[in-house]
Design a protein around this motif. Structure first.
Motif, mmCIF file in Angstrom:
data_model
loop_
_atom_site.group_PDB
_atom_site.id
_atom_site.type_symbol
_atom_site.label_atom_id
_atom_site.label_comp_id
_atom_site.label_asym_id
_atom_site.label_seq_id
_atom_site.Cartn_x
_atom_site.Cartn_y
_atom_site.Cartn_z
ATOM 1 N N LYS A 156 49.782 -11.498 20.445
ATOM 2 C CA LYS A 156 49.411 -10.771 21.183
ATOM 3 C C LYS A 156 49.138 -9.795 21.103
ATOM 4 N N GLU A 157 48.815 -9.185 19.675
ATOM 5 C CA GLU A 157 48.485 -7.797 19.059
ATOM 6 C C GLU A 157 47.563 -8.319 18.358
ATOM 7 N N ARG A 158 45.607 -7.623 18.276
ATOM 8 C CA ARG A 158 44.758 -8.215 17.460
ATOM 9 C C ARG A 158 45.493 -7.474 16.327
ATOM 10 N N TYR A 159 44.852 -7.428 15.155
ATOM 11 C CA TYR A 159 44.554 -7.133 13.561
ATOM 12 C C TYR A 159 44.180 -6.287 13.560
ATOM 13 N N MET A 160 44.522 -4.445 14.073
ATOM 14 C CA MET A 160 43.458 -3.821 14.418
ATOM 15 C C MET A 160 44.284 -2.499 14.316
ATOM 16 N N LEU A 161 43.794 -1.025 14.064
ATOM 17 C CA LEU A 161 44.287 -0.201 14.057
ATOM 18 C C LEU A 161 43.343 1.091 14.263
ATOM 19 N N THR A 162 43.918 2.918 14.274
ATOM 20 C CA THR A 162 43.336 3.502 14.718
ATOM 21 C C THR A 162 43.911 4.680 13.514
ATOM 22 N N PHE A 163 42.872 4.853 12.536
ATOM 23 C CA PHE A 163 43.194 5.297 11.325
ATOM 24 C C PHE A 163 42.517 7.394 11.513
ATOM 25 N N THR B 49 52.072 -7.868 9.719
ATOM 26 C CA THR B 49 52.328 -7.756 8.474
ATOM 27 C C THR B 49 53.763 -8.628 8.110
ATOM 28 N N ASP B 50 54.021 -9.129 8.552
ATOM 29 C CA ASP B 50 55.489 -10.331 8.584
ATOM 30 C C ASP B 50 55.114 -12.114 8.372
ATOM 31 N N ASP B 51 55.068 -12.378 7.138
ATOM 32 C CA ASP B 51 54.115 -13.338 6.728
ATOM 33 C C ASP B 51 54.989 -14.304 7.285
ATOM 34 N N SER B 52 56.152 -14.499 8.198
ATOM 35 C CA SER B 52 56.235 -14.784 9.037
ATOM 36 C C SER B 52 57.192 -15.479 9.824
ATOM 37 N N SER B 53 55.575 -14.570 10.512
ATOM 38 C CA SER B 53 55.072 -14.452 12.204
ATOM 39 C C SER B 53 54.021 -16.119 12.788
ATOM 40 N N THR B 54 54.491 -16.145 13.718
ATOM 41 C CA THR B 54 53.341 -17.269 14.091
ATOM 42 C C THR B 54 52.283 -17.498 14.270
ATOM 43 N N ALA B 55 51.539 -17.629 14.532
ATOM 44 C CA ALA B 55 50.099 -17.678 15.560
ATOM 45 C C ALA B 55 50.225 -16.609 16.573
ATOM 46 N N ASP B 56 51.199 -17.593 17.353
ATOM 47 C CA ASP B 56 51.262 -17.057 18.794
ATOM 48 C C ASP B 56 51.746 -15.524 19.110
ATOM 49 N N GLU B 57 52.788 -15.159 18.085
ATOM 50 C CA GLU B 57 52.774 -13.768 17.515
ATOM 51 C C GLU B 57 52.032 -13.031 17.378
ATOM 52 N N LYS C 273 46.318 5.226 3.543
ATOM 53 C CA LYS C 273 47.539 5.774 2.128
ATOM 54 C C LYS C 273 47.637 6.868 2.507
ATOM 55 N N TYR C 274 46.702 8.112 3.771
ATOM 56 C CA TYR C 274 46.958 9.676 3.656
ATOM 57 C C TYR C 274 47.324 10.087 4.536
ATOM 58 N N GLY C 275 47.139 8.939 5.439
ATOM 59 C CA GLY C 275 47.798 9.671 6.971
ATOM 60 C C GLY C 275 48.468 8.390 8.202
ATOM 61 N N PRO C 276 48.021 8.891 8.863
ATOM 62 C CA PRO C 276 49.173 7.920 9.790
ATOM 63 C C PRO C 276 48.564 7.054 10.428
ATOM 64 N N GLY C 277 48.785 5.969 11.502
ATOM 65 C CA GLY C 277 49.060 4.966 12.099
ATOM 66 C C GLY C 277 49.373 3.710 11.434
ATOM 67 N N LYS C 278 48.953 2.185 11.921
ATOM 68 C CA LYS C 278 49.895 1.199 11.799
ATOM 69 C C LYS C 278 49.433 0.114 12.226
ATOM 70 N N ILE C 279 49.569 -0.798 10.786
ATOM 71 C CA ILE C 279 49.115 -1.986 11.170
ATOM 72 C C ILE C 279 50.484 -3.187 12.781
ATOM 73 N N PRO C 280 49.827 -3.548 13.564
ATOM 74 C CA PRO C 280 50.946 -4.476 14.677
ATOM 75 C C PRO C 280 51.956 -4.931 13.303
ATOM 76 N N ASP C 281 52.829 -5.150 13.848
ATOM 77 C CA ASP C 281 53.926 -6.035 13.007
ATOM 78 C C ASP C 281 53.788 -7.054 12.314
ATOM 79 N N ALA C 282 53.071 -8.092 13.284
ATOM 80 C CA ALA C 282 53.069 -9.553 13.454
ATOM 81 C C ALA C 282 52.130 -9.646 12.002
#
Length: 386
Positions: free
Chosen positions: A96-103, A85-93, A74-83
């Motif tokens: 490719k990148e785990r749902y994690m981040l550095t804050f 944040t996209d409701d249309s992404s597939t499980a295979d997509e 909310k008040y700083g940098p960091g990025k959730i992997p695109d796949a």
């Protein structure tokens, strides 16, 4: 003043428990000995929000655990992997990148405190819990040491999110101590060009280097020495880097110890990696394995319940687990999952005078956005953990 729910400890588990309790209508107090929230995740600079997924494209943890991941940005940098944040992404997509981040730790401190205050949680900083009151098989109060002396605070239900099972210990619960913590020295550096995170630590799963040592998480001398040795590790790393980069210096160092496992609740039921793939009939949350892909776990209500105290719940590192199991329950997503469950059941008990059934608790958690999907587990409806 008597509180409905008293949450002891303001790390990720405590923040989650307090949020859940307050949102479920409880008059909630959070007690923290430091002067900011987040514990190891923020003050210890262990600022990697480990995966909320199983590594194969399936989300395992949601509710407050997912909310805090987003709140850390909310008040700083960091990025959730695109796949993710996209409701249309597939499980295979998503695989490719785990749902994690550095804050950014400072940003997370600000947003976590703001969220608690917005939900009317009372926060007490600089308060060290030193004793508890008990009556008729239940906790009745906690005692805190303050600038004006000892104070007693009464409550109806309690959550031990101290990270060290301090409340469980004071309340007469059986506990397990961990005496093999490794030296750590995470820090941020700056060299007039960039800020960089350095994740220094002795090996977790192999022999420690010659000249190093292990530490108890509840012995004052060991705790102090681990802090001293961690800062020595940072100094040595900086001096080594200065040989090729004279401009570099430590920008931020931890204001918290780096101890990963200290003391936890011991009960007949405990979380273990042996329960991979099992859906328990009293499941209160789901997690993946941050170390490997494809593993799925559920957490039983029984591993967060006090045994000697009917109104005490453990969260985060304090829950009942074997050593391998605690390596999963101690990390940020799992702390949030068990914290939310503990805060939810504590709020219900404080308002109704009794615990909800496992089925009722699951409905409340599910209504609040917690994933409890038995269909993704190949062993279903076992009655208890171990």
């Amino acid at each position: 003043m008597e509180y409905d729910v008293i949450v002891c400890g303001g790390g990720i588990a405590g923040v989650s428990a307090a949020l859940a309790a307050a949102r479920n209508g409880a008059n909630t107090l959070l007690i923290e000995r430091e002067y900011a929230l987040g514990g190891l995740a923020t003050l210890g600079l262990v600022c990697v929000y480990l995966p909320l997924c199983d590594g194969r494209g399936t989300k395992m943890s949601s509710g407050i655990s997912e909310e805090l991941l987003k709140l850390s940005l909310k008040y700083g940098p960091g990025k959730i992997p695109d796949a993710w944040t996209d409701d249309s992404s597939t499980a295979d997509e998503r695989a490719k990148e785990r749902y994690m981040l550095t804050f950014n730790p400072a940003s997370f401190v600000l947003s976590a405190e703001e969220e608690l205050l917005n939900n009317n949680v009372k926060i007490l900083y600089g308060a060290q819990i030193s004793e508890v009151g008990r009556k008729d098989g239940k906790l009745s109060s906690v005692f805190i040491e303050t600038k004006t002396g000892r104070k007693e605070i009464p409550g109806k239900t309690f959550v031990d999110a101290t990270g060290d099972a301090d409340i469980c210990f004071f309340a007469g619960e059986q506990t397990v101590e961990c005496n093999n913590n490794r030296r750590t020295g995470w820090y941020f550096s700056y060299d007039d060009k960039k800020i960089e995170l350095h994740q220094n630590a002795d090996p977790l799963y192999t022999d420690i280097p010659t000249g190093s040592r292990i530490y108890s998480g509840i012995d004052t001398d060991d705790i102090s020495q681990s802090c001293i040795d961690g800062r020595a590790m940072i100094k040595a790393d900086i001096m080594k880097k200065r040989k090729t980069n004279p401009s570099i210096y430590p920008l931020i160092i931890p204001s918290f110890h780096g101890l990963r496992m200290t003391r936890r609740l011991k009960s007949e039921h405990f979380f273990s990696t042996d329960s991979e793939g099992v859906y328990f009939d009293d499941t209160i949350g789901m997690i993946g394995n941050w170390k490997t892909s494809g593993e799925r776990y559920t957490i039983s209500l029984k591993v967060i319940e006090g045994v000697a105290n009917d109104n005490l719940y453990a969260a985060g590192r304090c829950v009942s687990a074997d050593e391998d199991g605690q390596d999963l329950t101690r990390v940020i997503p799992s702390c949030a999952v068990t914290g939310e469950a503990a805060g939810t059941i504590a709020a219900y008990q404080s308002q109704h005078g009794e615990k909800p059934s496992a089925e009722k608790l699951r409905r409340i958690l599910n209504d609040n956005g917690v994933l409890l999907d038995r269909n993704i587990f190949y062993q279903k409806d076992k009655t208890a953990e171990n």
